[in-house]
Design a protein around this motif. Structure first.
Motif, short mmCIF file in Angstrom:
data_model
loop_
_atom_site.label_atom_id
_atom_site.label_comp_id
_atom_site.label_asym_id
_atom_site.label_seq_id
_atom_site.Cartn_x
_atom_site.Cartn_y
_atom_site.Cartn_z
N SER C 132 53.24 14.83 132.55
CA SER C 132 54.45 14.12 132.98
C SER C 132 54.04 12.84 133.69
O SER C 132 52.87 12.64 134.04
CB SER C 132 55.26 15.00 133.92
OG SER C 132 54.75 14.93 135.23
N GLY C 133 55.03 11.95 133.89
CA GLY C 133 54.73 10.67 134.51
C GLY C 133 54.03 10.82 135.86
O GLY C 133 53.01 10.18 136.12
N GLY C 134 54.55 11.70 136.70
CA GLY C 134 53.97 11.88 138.02
C GLY C 134 52.60 12.53 137.94
O GLY C 134 51.70 12.20 138.73
N LYS D 36 62.05 17.11 133.89
CA LYS D 36 63.14 16.14 133.77
C LYS D 36 63.00 15.28 132.51
O LYS D 36 63.94 15.17 131.71
CB LYS D 36 63.16 15.23 135.02
CG LYS D 36 63.22 16.01 136.33
CD LYS D 36 63.19 15.11 137.54
CE LYS D 36 61.90 14.31 137.69
NZ LYS D 36 60.68 15.13 137.92
N SER D 37 61.84 14.68 132.36
CA SER D 37 61.65 13.82 131.18
C SER D 37 61.75 14.63 129.89
O SER D 37 62.24 14.12 128.87
CB SER D 37 60.30 13.12 131.25
OG SER D 37 60.20 12.33 132.40
N SER D 38 61.31 15.87 129.94
CA SER D 38 61.40 16.69 128.73
C SER D 38 62.85 16.91 128.34
O SER D 38 63.19 16.88 127.16
CB SER D 38 60.71 18.04 128.98
OG SER D 38 59.39 17.83 129.43
N PHE D 80 63.30 4.65 129.40
CA PHE D 80 62.17 5.56 129.54
C PHE D 80 61.45 5.37 130.87
O PHE D 80 61.58 4.34 131.52
CB PHE D 80 61.17 5.33 128.39
CG PHE D 80 61.73 5.68 127.05
CD1 PHE D 80 61.69 6.98 126.58
CD2 PHE D 80 62.33 4.71 126.26
CE1 PHE D 80 62.21 7.31 125.34
CE2 PHE D 80 62.85 5.03 125.02
CZ PHE D 80 62.79 6.34 124.56
N GLN D 81 60.67 6.40 131.21
CA GLN D 81 59.92 6.33 132.46
C GLN D 81 58.92 5.17 132.42
O GLN D 81 58.73 4.47 133.40
CB GLN D 81 59.20 7.67 132.67
CG GLN D 81 58.77 7.92 134.10
CD GLN D 81 58.40 9.38 134.33
OE1 GLN D 81 58.44 10.20 133.44
NE2 GLN D 81 58.02 9.69 135.54
N GLU D 82 58.28 4.97 131.27
CA GLU D 82 57.48 3.75 131.08
C GLU D 82 58.39 2.83 130.26
O GLU D 82 59.17 3.29 129.44
CB GLU D 82 56.20 4.01 130.29
CG GLU D 82 55.87 5.44 129.96
CD GLU D 82 56.69 5.96 128.78
OE1 GLU D 82 57.54 6.84 129.02
OE2 GLU D 82 56.48 5.48 127.65
N MET D 154 68.69 7.83 131.81
CA MET D 154 67.81 6.93 132.57
C MET D 154 66.77 7.74 133.32
O MET D 154 67.10 8.58 134.15
CB MET D 154 68.65 6.09 133.54
CG MET D 154 69.80 5.36 132.86
SD MET D 154 70.76 4.32 133.99
CE MET D 154 69.86 2.78 133.86
N ASP D 155 65.49 7.47 133.01
CA ASP D 155 64.40 8.24 133.60
C ASP D 155 63.72 7.41 134.68
O ASP D 155 62.88 6.57 134.38
CB ASP D 155 63.42 8.64 132.50
CG ASP D 155 62.52 9.79 132.91
OD1 ASP D 155 62.51 10.14 134.11
OD2 ASP D 155 61.83 10.35 132.03
N GLU D 156 64.08 7.66 135.91
CA GLU D 156 63.53 6.89 137.04
C GLU D 156 63.58 5.39 136.80
O GLU D 156 62.55 4.71 136.90
CB GLU D 156 62.09 7.32 137.33
CG GLU D 156 61.98 8.82 137.54
CD GLU D 156 60.64 9.23 138.10
OE1 GLU D 156 60.08 8.46 138.89
OE2 GLU D 156 60.17 10.31 137.76
N PRO D 157 64.74 4.86 136.51
CA PRO D 157 64.80 3.46 136.11
C PRO D 157 64.44 2.49 137.24
O PRO D 157 63.99 1.39 136.97
CB PRO D 157 66.27 3.27 135.70
CG PRO D 157 67.01 4.33 136.45
CD PRO D 157 66.07 5.49 136.52
MG LIG Z 1 59.04 12.32 133.93
#
Ligand SMILES: [Mg+2]
Ligand SMILES: Nc1ncnc2c1ncn2[C@@H]1O[C@H](COP(=O)(O)OP(=O)(O)OP(=O)(O)O)[C@@H](O)[C@H]1O
Ligand SMILES: Nc1ncnc2c1ncn2[C@@H]1O[C@H](COP(=O)(O)OP(=O)(O)OP(=O)(O)O)[C@@H](O)[C@H]1O
Ligand code: MOO
Ligand SMILES: [Mg+2]
Lengths: 229, 232, 354, 354, 229
Positions: C132-134, D36-38, D80-82, D154-157
């Protein structure tokens, strides 16, 4: 299996040996050349690149002649290697390897170079900040990440070495047991009408070997992709 | 065992192989036949190739190696001859009369005439000369389909890609897909010859084998393949 | 000791920056696009310096005149804004990568505690693509630390982490700073992090240094009242075990810290957000706010907005900023020189002092 | 309306989640690696659903049995997170990419205001590789918005943005939510953002839904006291122009908002961090804290730590959480049922109500 | 410039035309094949891949012969194309183009496939979430990001088309002005003792054309790299 002459079997074995050796030599040499071309900046780079591509641009027979003139026992480089290192390529199976390597060089170099240039430069930077010098970074980051290209290069090189004919027969002739590869054997067989069946059989065998190499490379590639994701 | 290393024009190699197989039996010799284009073989001999005997498909490449001083003096002679014929596909019932200048162009029409590439394939050079002397060259040469070797020219005719072809009598005899339509008069071209010679490396075994090639057993094989006695 | 002087063009963007950082953490603070990452790249040697100089511990790493120590000889660790993990290596091998190039004697940082603190022990055999990102960011932090660098550059290392995780990792960075004495240049948008970690803050704006100084100085005048933080010095008292509180004794009064912090007598710094400070004209009673500091109003800046940051001179020295409404200033009739009590919600203080 | 039910394996990680989101913002909250991202990827259709169902506005987008609307037919926008910008396209063309595939009548979101709010007007001709981290993230937000999606993920925008920039972009998201009525699933680690934007919060832990409900409910019981936030409903009063404050009238008392907010009479929600609330047994005087709400102590949970979150029942309805020390609870003798005054530092409230 | 026969100049011009057309046709065809191989999943994919590689594995003459059998006027496909579309390859320069395309296919396909596989799949996903279907995504994201490979493919294809000889002469013969390319001209010249000078001169010209193509491709590649960074 078709009923092949012992000569044909010899040619198959020889082709296999030549193709394997050509891949074994061609890939590292190409990797170095690809790295130089991808990263190096020096005068005459375009010319250097051009020379590597020559075997593609010229008919194979010409490349074969050039090799004969240069590396033949009376050629300048050939004589030198013979005298100082006892290395002789002329009319030996090793010469067939040289011909195959030279002929496949442009293809392999381009494939590997393509992969090297696709490597994310930021990963190489990260490697630098972790203390790895350019050489360590090359072996630990650039090279493994270029593996797809190296694999493609190896496959193409192997295949090309199986099919190479013009340069080989011109450079090292078509001596049974020494330099008669499958490709030359097909040519020899096709010289007489009775040889057609054998030529076809040999072609099928060459195709099968090529296909096997291809499948092997796909399996390696898939395995590699799996471990890195 | 003695080894006899023969560099032979590709078209001679199959017959040569048969003769060698017979010759070997009961003798302690190895015969190694290396077939390729005459020109390539000549240049390889110049470059020091391991050859004892050279059989060329034409005179010019033998002259080339002799001029370079690569052959044993006086060892060269014309081993074989051949005829030049016009062929068509086997089922294609056509007739051509060389005496009639209109005959060949009429039969050919807009179709192709398969020939060897004049510069690289000796049969092509003879064909060119023969057509010139018959006064047909200018009319039919635009319809040429020059092939890289005679086998391909034969296939073009057998497969119907080319209407007619000019090949050696030996080739026509060997390919069941074609039939001889006409034979070129011997006077229309230089004699077709296959010179043979011993290189400076050659030993006695090679000389013995070359002598054997002149003998009756060899002659039977060559004749069966369609070769003729060389014009002197 | 790091001395940085950079004049550089990046397309239309001009970087013209000079600062120096001592031991401890130097924070780079500033809005998006102000040049923080660009500075990091120049210090690491990833961008070639055009004009200026980068001096680390007396060694010139780069000047504008051709001197340029390549990155791998600088031994400067970098945690990039994006994780930049090696995709072909497992987490374990990513973490060990830097060790390969660290001379034996310099391998000061042990793997176990770092992996534990970062909470990545269960990921060691995985490849970065599935993290995951973190998780990626945490591995990237670990990778940089385990190379035992001489200087550590961290570009928003905690941005993609949750508050709890962040509170777990901050002490690790403090350990690097204090026990291993690794100087750190730290980019962050989070005032708390910066105020907590940094001995010095450099605020960038549009490629230039806008302000520079201690967190107390810099954040006392921050534009956004949420970014105003004061630092109060004191000394730990004897913890109250039953209620798990620890007093910090200051001349102006006792600050109560959440949790038990030892040893008694240790000097500490306490961070106080201006928005956590209320002012009262007399000592309040019957209120849950336990920390009350005595002082006088030092300054009330003029302003237009609804709130104003009142500067309080604490008894016995030290300053404290209090963000209050202008309405309240008028109501209570606050003027410079007036004695005042500052009420600090102790629960909003951080448990781990600097 | 989005209905989500996901049972999925990712290596050793198991996702087993169900929630539904109405109009407005549904926040996904949870520690790093909680899934979350999943979830975002499954809703967008980028991961094929194994078991469960994804239903958007009554249409089944995916069930475990082979039904799988491909991402491009879902019209679900993703930040996306990135950033995932297209490296070969300029910022302008990145922004316009989605428009190409948006039917004319659906292009509801205009370019100009979005570009202005995101502050990326000067970057339009640049390529992503040269943008700073925050700049990339802002362009990515713009790119997703300008496709005028039916649902926005929105993933941690805002993770890599500074506080000021964040405060500028939040209203844009509110506009999408309110004016364009685009439902949003919002992943964030920032309690304030979530509390401010979301009508519903889904807290994930280790691939499961740990808690779910309104921000008020969810954050009242958060594990970390900094994450405890209460929501108080009220109605805007007439602003005080001179001091730039706006009263929010509630039955329990007046909450003072920083800044002038209109129109008078509009119902609003006010966010109160538990750490911004102090309790007093009598109405305090001479203090800068202006917001005092009356109520009774409803519950004081047992606990071991230094602080405790006291649940206050406000007069006239509503709840307010106050994080106070257990020492103060003992000192003041707080017990359930006791009348109490809640002191809220008004300056810590957010200017823009929900 | 060496003193070349008019025939030689014709061969040069023809080679140029054939190589250009082979590149123009070979690259799109290869791109489609590369995409199928990179992304497709279907039974017999390995075999399909193998067939594309055949021209590398077999001696060129065999490939030429196979083309003659298949695409000659009497061949099954050749007859079909002739009757229904009036397309004839046999003994035409177009046939030389076909031979060059077939011979260079394995090389071009591999280069492009390598680049396609190197494209970050997450960008294609992002494209999908923005409403772009697979085809739009391919043209707007995958293809532009594969440009390095396509460029390499085009360069290799052009070079190979210049040098291709064995398959061409076997398939479409060596008719001056129609199918005699530089490679055929060089080969023929080299087969007569007096032809060395002409063979050399033509080789130099071929090398120069190849080098020019190479330099052009490098310039395009550099320009492309610059705009995307
Ligand atoms: Mg994530
Ligand atoms: N090659 C370039 N050409 C033009 N502008 C550039 C180039 N490289 C960087 N910039 C600009 O320089 C500025 C500073 O970039 P930098 O990455 O240092 O910002 P930052 O402070 O790290 O921001 P963030 O917090 O968003 O990451 C940005 O506005 C960026 O667009
Ligand atoms: N292919 C996989 N194999 C094994 N584990 C996986 C795989 N994909 C994801 N995971 C695990 O699933 C968990 C959830 O990942 P996800 O990216 O959804 O987390 P997240 O909640 O977005 O976290 P963060 O806030 O750090 O971005 C992580 O622990 C991750 O390691
Ligand atoms: O000349 Mo090739 O393409 O290597 O067969
Ligand atoms: Mg940055």
């Amino acid at each position: 299996m078709p009923d092949l002459s012992p000569d044909a079997w010899t040619a198959i074995a020889l082709s296999f040996k030549v193709a394997a050796m050509a891949t074994l030599w061609g890939v590292p040499v190409s990797t170095v050349l690809a790295l130089i071309l991808a990263r190096g900046r020096f005068p005459g780079k375009a010319l250097f690149d051009g020379i590597i591509h020559l075997p593609l641009v010229l008919p194979p027979v010409v490349t074969g002649y050039a090799l004969l003139l240069l590396l033949g026992r009376k050629g300048p480089l050939g004589a030198f290697l013979d005298q100082h290192f006892g290395i002789v390529f002329a009319f030996r199976w090793t010469g067939a390897v040289v011909a195959a390597v030279v002929m496949s060089l442009p293809i392999i170099v381009r494939a590997i170079r393509l992969s090297i240039e696709a490597v994310d430069a930021r990963l190489e930077q990260a490697s630098g900040t972790l203390g790895a010098g350019p050489i360590a970074t090359f072996f630990l980051v650039t090279l493994p990440l270029s593996l797809p290209g190296i694999l493609v290069g190896a496959t193409l090189g192997f295949a090309k070495a199986l099919g190479e004919f013009g340069a080989t027969i011109t450079f090292v002739s078509n001596i049974p047991g020494e330099t008669r590869t499958i490709a030359s054997a097909i040519y020899t067989a096709s010289q007489s009408p009775e040889g057609d069946a054998e030529a076809l059989a040999l072609s099928v065998i060459a195709a099968c070997i090529g296909l096997a190499a291809l499948v092997a490379s796909e399996i390696i590639a898939r395995w590699f992709r799996r471990t890195s994701s | 065992a003695d080894q006899i290393r023969i560099f032979a024009a590709a078209s001679v190699a199959p017959s040569l192989q048969k003769i060698a197989d017979t010759y070997k039996t009961g003798k302690d010799v190895e015969v190694q036949i290396t077939p390729a284009a005459s020109g390539a073989l000549a240049k390889q001999i110049e470059a020091g190739a391991p050859a004892d005997v050279f059989i060329s498909a034409d005179l010019k490449w033998m002259t080339y190696v002799v001029d370079k001083g690569l052959m044993k003096d006086g060892s060269t002679f014309n081993l074989l001859g051949n005829s030049l014929v016009l062929v068509a596909a086997k089922d294609d019932k056509v007739a051509v009369d060389f005496a009639d200048k209109a005959s060949l162009p009429a039969v050919l029409g807009e179709e192709r005439l398969a020939v060897g590439e004049a510069k690289s394939v000796p049969a092509g050079a003879y064909a060119e000369a023969a057509l010139k002397s018959l006064g047909l060259y200018d009319t039919v040469s635009p319809r040429f389909a020059p092939a890289e070797n005679v086998r391909v020219a034969l296939q073009m005719v057998a497969r119907g890609e080319a209407k007619l072809g000019i090949v050696y009598g030996t080739d026509a005899a060997a390919e069941p897909g074609v039939a001889v339509v006409a034979t070129f008069p011997e006077t229309s071209h230089e004699p077709i010859v296959y010179p043979i010679g011993l290189t400076k490396d050659a030993g006695q075994a090679a000389a013995d084998f070359v002598a054997y090639l002149k003998g009756p057993e060899a002659d039977a094989v060559f004749t069966a393949a369609g070769f003729t006695k060389p014009a002197e | 000791m790091i001395d940085v002087e950079i004049r550089q063009r990046l397309g239309n963007f001009r970087l013209d920056i000079g600062f120096s950082g001592g031991a401890g953490v130097t924070a780079l603070f500033g809005p998006s696009g102000s040049g923080k990452s660009s500075v990091i790249k120049v210090i690491a040697g990833l961008t070639r310096l055009e004009t200026g100089r980068i001096v680390l511990d007396g060694t010139v790493l780069a000047d504008g005149n051709g001197r340029h120590t390549p990155p791998h000889r600088r031994r400067i660790g970098v945690v990039f804004q994006e994780a930049r993990l090696f995709p072909h290596l497992s987490v374990r091998h990513n973490l060990r990568y830097g060790r390969l190039f660290t001379p034996g004697g310099e391998r000061r940082i042990a793997e176990g505690p770092v992996i534990d603190t970062l909470g990545i022990g269960h990921l060691l055999d995985r490849h970065p693509a599935t993290l995951s990102g973190g998780e990626q960011q945490r591995v990237a932090i670990g990778r940089a630390l385990l190379a035992s660098p001489r200087l550590l550059l961290m570009d928003e290392p905690l941005a993609s982490l949750d508050a709890a995780r962040r509170l777990e990792i901050l002490p690790l960075i403090e350990t690097l700073r204090d026990e291993f004495a690794i100087p750190i240049v730290y980019v962050s948008h989070a005032v708390e992090e910066v105020a907590r970690l940094a001995g010095k803050v450099v605020v960038l704006e549009a490629g230039r240094v806008a302000r520079e100084g201690s967190p107390a100085d810099v954040f006392r005048v921050a534009a956004d009242r949420f970014e105003v933080v004061s630092v109060v010095d004191g000394r730990l008292g004897a913890p109250d075990g039953a209620f798990q509180l620890t007093p910090v004794e200051t001349p102006a009064g006792t600050i109560w810290l959440n949790g038990v912090v030892r040893p008694e007598g240790r000097p500490v710094r306490v961070l106080v957000h201006a928005t956590d400070v209320a002012l009262a004209t007399r000592r309040p009673e019957g209120v849950t706010i336990r920390t009350v500091l005595a002082g006088t109003v030092a300054d009330i800046p003029d302003g237009q907005g609804p709130s104003v940051t009142v500067d309080v001179a604490l008894d016995g020295g030290g300053r404290l900023a209090a963000a209050v409404t202008r309405a309240a200033v008028a109501d209570l009739g606050l003027t410079p020189g007036r004695p005042i009590f500052a009420l600090v919600k102790s629960v909003a203080l951080d448990e781990r002092p600097l």
